[in-house]
Design a protein around this motif. Structure first.
Motif, PDB file in Angstrom:
ATOM      1  N   ASP A 163       0.851  -1.184   0.000  1.00 40.28           N
ATOM      2  CA  ASP A 163       0.000   0.000   0.000  1.00 40.28           C
ATOM      3  C   ASP A 163       0.886   1.232   0.000  1.00 40.28           C
ATOM      4  O   ASP A 163       1.945   1.260   0.646  1.00 40.28           O
ATOM      5  N   CYS A 164       0.436   2.257  -0.699  1.00 40.23           N
ATOM      6  CA  CYS A 164       1.125   3.542  -0.663  1.00 40.23           C
ATOM      7  C   CYS A 164       0.094   4.627  -0.909  1.00 40.23           C
ATOM      8  O   CYS A 164      -1.017   4.351  -1.362  1.00 40.23           O
ATOM      9  N   CYS A 165       0.457   5.845  -0.598  1.00 33.86           N
ATOM     10  CA  CYS A 165      -0.400   6.981  -0.887  1.00 33.86           C
ATOM     11  C   CYS A 165       0.394   7.935  -1.762  1.00 33.86           C
ATOM     12  O   CYS A 165       1.496   8.361  -1.397  1.00 33.86           O
ATOM     13  N   VAL A 166      -0.139   8.246  -2.922  1.00 38.67           N
ATOM     14  CA  VAL A 166       0.527   9.182  -3.830  1.00 38.67           C
ATOM     15  C   VAL A 166       0.442  10.569  -3.203  1.00 38.67           C
ATOM     16  O   VAL A 166      -0.648  11.063  -2.913  1.00 38.67           O
ATOM     17  N   THR A 167       1.596  11.183  -2.953  1.00 41.13           N
ATOM     18  CA  THR A 167       1.605  12.491  -2.301  1.00 41.13           C
ATOM     19  C   THR A 167       1.680  13.632  -3.308  1.00 41.13           C
ATOM     20  O   THR A 167       1.058  14.662  -3.102  1.00 41.13           O
ATOM     21  N   HIS A 168       2.469  13.472  -4.345  1.00 43.70           N
ATOM     22  CA  HIS A 168       2.472  14.464  -5.424  1.00 43.70           C
ATOM     23  C   HIS A 168       3.103  13.886  -6.689  1.00 43.70           C
ATOM     24  O   HIS A 168       3.790  12.877  -6.641  1.00 43.70           O
ATOM     25  N   LEU A 169       2.784  14.548  -7.775  1.00 45.69           N
ATOM     26  CA  LEU A 169       3.215  14.078  -9.094  1.00 45.69           C
ATOM     27  C   LEU A 169       4.161  15.080  -9.729  1.00 45.69           C
ATOM     28  O   LEU A 169       3.995  16.288  -9.582  1.00 45.69           O
ATOM     29  N   CYS A 208       5.435   8.834  -3.403  1.00 47.33           N
ATOM     30  CA  CYS A 208       4.472   8.067  -2.619  1.00 47.33           C
ATOM     31  C   CYS A 208       4.940   7.947  -1.178  1.00 47.33           C
ATOM     32  O   CYS A 208       6.127   7.823  -0.920  1.00 47.33           O
ATOM     33  N   ASP A 209       3.979   7.967  -0.259  1.00 45.74           N
ATOM     34  CA  ASP A 209       4.229   7.638   1.148  1.00 45.74           C
ATOM     35  C   ASP A 209       4.056   6.131   1.247  1.00 45.74           C
ATOM     36  O   ASP A 209       2.970   5.607   1.028  1.00 45.74           O
ATOM     37  N   ILE A 210       5.147   5.433   1.560  1.00 45.70           N
ATOM     38  CA  ILE A 210       5.082   3.972   1.619  1.00 45.70           C
ATOM     39  C   ILE A 210       4.935   3.449   3.047  1.00 45.70           C
ATOM     40  O   ILE A 210       4.918   2.247   3.273  1.00 45.70           O
ATOM     41  N   GLY A 211       4.811   4.354   3.998  1.00 46.57           N
ATOM     42  CA  GLY A 211       4.599   3.976   5.396  1.00 46.57           C
ATOM     43  C   GLY A 211       5.147   5.011   6.340  1.00 46.57           C
ATOM     44  O   GLY A 211       6.299   5.431   6.196  1.00 46.57           O
ATOM     45  N   CYS A 212       4.321   5.472   7.260  1.00 40.79           N
ATOM     46  CA  CYS A 212       4.733   6.415   8.312  1.00 40.79           C
ATOM     47  C   CYS A 212       5.373   7.689   7.768  1.00 40.79           C
ATOM     48  O   CYS A 212       6.254   8.266   8.398  1.00 40.79           O
ATOM     49  N   ASP A 245      -1.726  10.457 -15.659  1.00 38.75           N
ATOM     50  CA  ASP A 245      -2.499   9.541 -16.495  1.00 38.75           C
ATOM     51  C   ASP A 245      -2.890   8.276 -15.728  1.00 38.75           C
ATOM     52  O   ASP A 245      -3.808   7.564 -16.144  1.00 38.75           O
ATOM     53  N   ARG A 246      -2.192   7.977 -14.632  1.00 42.23           N
ATOM     54  CA  ARG A 246      -2.459   6.765 -13.853  1.00 42.23           C
ATOM     55  C   ARG A 246      -2.796   7.022 -12.377  1.00 42.23           C
ATOM     56  O   ARG A 246      -3.436   6.206 -11.742  1.00 42.23           O
ATOM     57  N   PHE A 247      -2.313   8.137 -11.807  1.00 38.86           N
ATOM     58  CA  PHE A 247      -2.459   8.384 -10.382  1.00 38.86           C
ATOM     59  C   PHE A 247      -3.105   9.718 -10.077  1.00 38.86           C
ATOM     60  O   PHE A 247      -2.998  10.665 -10.860  1.00 38.86           O
ATOM     61  N   THR A 248      -3.713   9.783  -8.883  1.00 40.87           N
ATOM     62  CA  THR A 248      -4.274  11.016  -8.338  1.00 40.87           C
ATOM     63  C   THR A 248      -3.657  11.208  -6.961  1.00 40.87           C
ATOM     64  O   THR A 248      -3.716  10.290  -6.132  1.00 40.87           O
ATOM     65  N   PRO A 249      -3.076  12.378  -6.654  1.00 36.45           N
ATOM     66  CA  PRO A 249      -2.525  12.602  -5.322  1.00 36.45           C
ATOM     67  C   PRO A 249      -3.596  12.413  -4.241  1.00 36.45           C
ATOM     68  O   PRO A 249      -4.744  12.791  -4.402  1.00 36.45           O
ATOM     69  N   GLY A 250      -3.168  11.761  -3.147  1.00 35.73           N
ATOM     70  CA  GLY A 250      -4.067  11.513  -2.026  1.00 35.73           C
ATOM     71  C   GLY A 250      -4.741  10.165  -2.075  1.00 35.73           C
ATOM     72  O   GLY A 250      -5.323   9.702  -1.098  1.00 35.73           O
ATOM     73  N   ALA A 251      -4.683   9.505  -3.220  1.00 32.03           N
ATOM     74  CA  ALA A 251      -5.339   8.214  -3.368  1.00 32.03           C
ATOM     75  C   ALA A 251      -4.442   7.087  -2.877  1.00 32.03           C
ATOM     76  O   ALA A 251      -3.229   7.092  -3.139  1.00 32.03           O
ATOM     77  N   LEU A 252      -5.021   6.134  -2.172  1.00 37.05           N
ATOM     78  CA  LEU A 252      -4.291   4.948  -1.770  1.00 37.05           C
ATOM     79  C   LEU A 252      -4.120   4.065  -2.994  1.00 37.05           C
ATOM     80  O   LEU A 252      -5.063   3.827  -3.734  1.00 37.05           O
ATOM     81  N   SER A 253      -2.917   3.611  -3.215  1.00 37.77           N
ATOM     82  CA  SER A 253      -2.608   2.782  -4.383  1.00 37.77           C
ATOM     83  C   SER A 253      -1.804   1.572  -3.954  1.00 37.77           C
ATOM     84  O   SER A 253      -1.300   1.519  -2.848  1.00 37.77           O
ATOM     85  N   LEU A 254      -1.696   0.635  -4.829  1.00 33.30           N
ATOM     86  CA  LEU A 254      -0.830  -0.508  -4.630  1.00 33.30           C
ATOM     87  C   LEU A 254       0.319  -0.390  -5.609  1.00 33.30           C
ATOM     88  O   LEU A 254       0.121  -0.127  -6.782  1.00 33.30           O
ATOM     89  N   ILE A 255       1.543  -0.543  -5.106  1.00 38.12           N
ATOM     90  CA  ILE A 255       2.704  -0.525  -6.000  1.00 38.12           C
ATOM     91  C   ILE A 255       3.516  -1.780  -5.776  1.00 38.12           C
ATOM     92  O   ILE A 255       3.403  -2.432  -4.783  1.00 38.12           O
TER      93      ILE A 255
END
Length: 178
Positions: A130-136, A143-147, A168-178
């Motif tokens: 799990d990660c959260c895209v922080t900015h593009l 991505c924030d990959i933890g803590c 084209d693939r990500f939105t900041p703030g969205a939880l994603s899987l990498i």
């Protein structure tokens, strides 16, 4: 439960809300060195983050704001940008402030070190996390990959087909899987 999720994902959990509910539950979390999250409310003139723990004042000293702050490897904007957002931390001490009210010392850096030692160092190539895209940026997605630990996903690793920008693939703030 995985306590090494991107910042903000522990904030609303029942376990986290119970742990920050009272001085007694905070003392229990301190004894367990549990990673918790609460909202940073202010960054003072010395760049310490003030955190609301259900009416009890928490403080993350500047040098405990993130891995690399004390060493000068990370800029203070990494702390200032957390105001108004959930931040992860480990409780390091219970003290009394100048006004004789309780102050709880917190460390975001220690939470990040625990994440790095107990989670990130145990990952192997091919793991999906799990990660959260922080900015593009045009060259990739941060991505924030933890803590609150940042990682860069380069644009050429985002998709098997050619894309012009990570948006084209990500939105900041969205939880994603990498």
């Amino acid at each position: 439960m995985n306590s090494f999720l991107p910042e903000g994902y522990l904030f609303e959990t029942k376990e986290n809300q119970t742990a920050i509910h009272s001085p007694l539950s905070l003392a229990d979390a301190f004894a367990k060195q549990q990673i918790l999250e609460a909202r940073a409310t202010l960054c003072d003139a010395d760049h310490n983050l003030l955190v609301d723990l259900n009416g009890i004042r928490g403080i993350i000293p500047r040098c405990e704001g993130a891995i690399g702050i004390a060493e000068g490897e990370v800029r203070d904007i990494a702390i200032i940008s957390k105001v108004g957002k959930p931040v992860c931390f480990v409780i390091t001490a219970f003290e009394t402030g100048e006004d004789d009210k309780p102050v709880i010392k917190l460390s975001r850096r220690k939470a990040q070190e625990l994440c790095r030692e107990e989670y990130i160092r145990n990952l192997i190539p091919g793991d999906i996390i799990d990660c959260c895209v922080t900015h593009l940026e045009p060259f990739g997605a941060f991505c924030d990959i933890g803590c609150g630990i940042a990682s860069l996903l380069p644009i050429d690793s985002i998709s098997v087909s050619r894309i012009s920008h990570p948006k084209d693939r990500f939105t900041p703030g969205a939880l994603s899987l990498i």
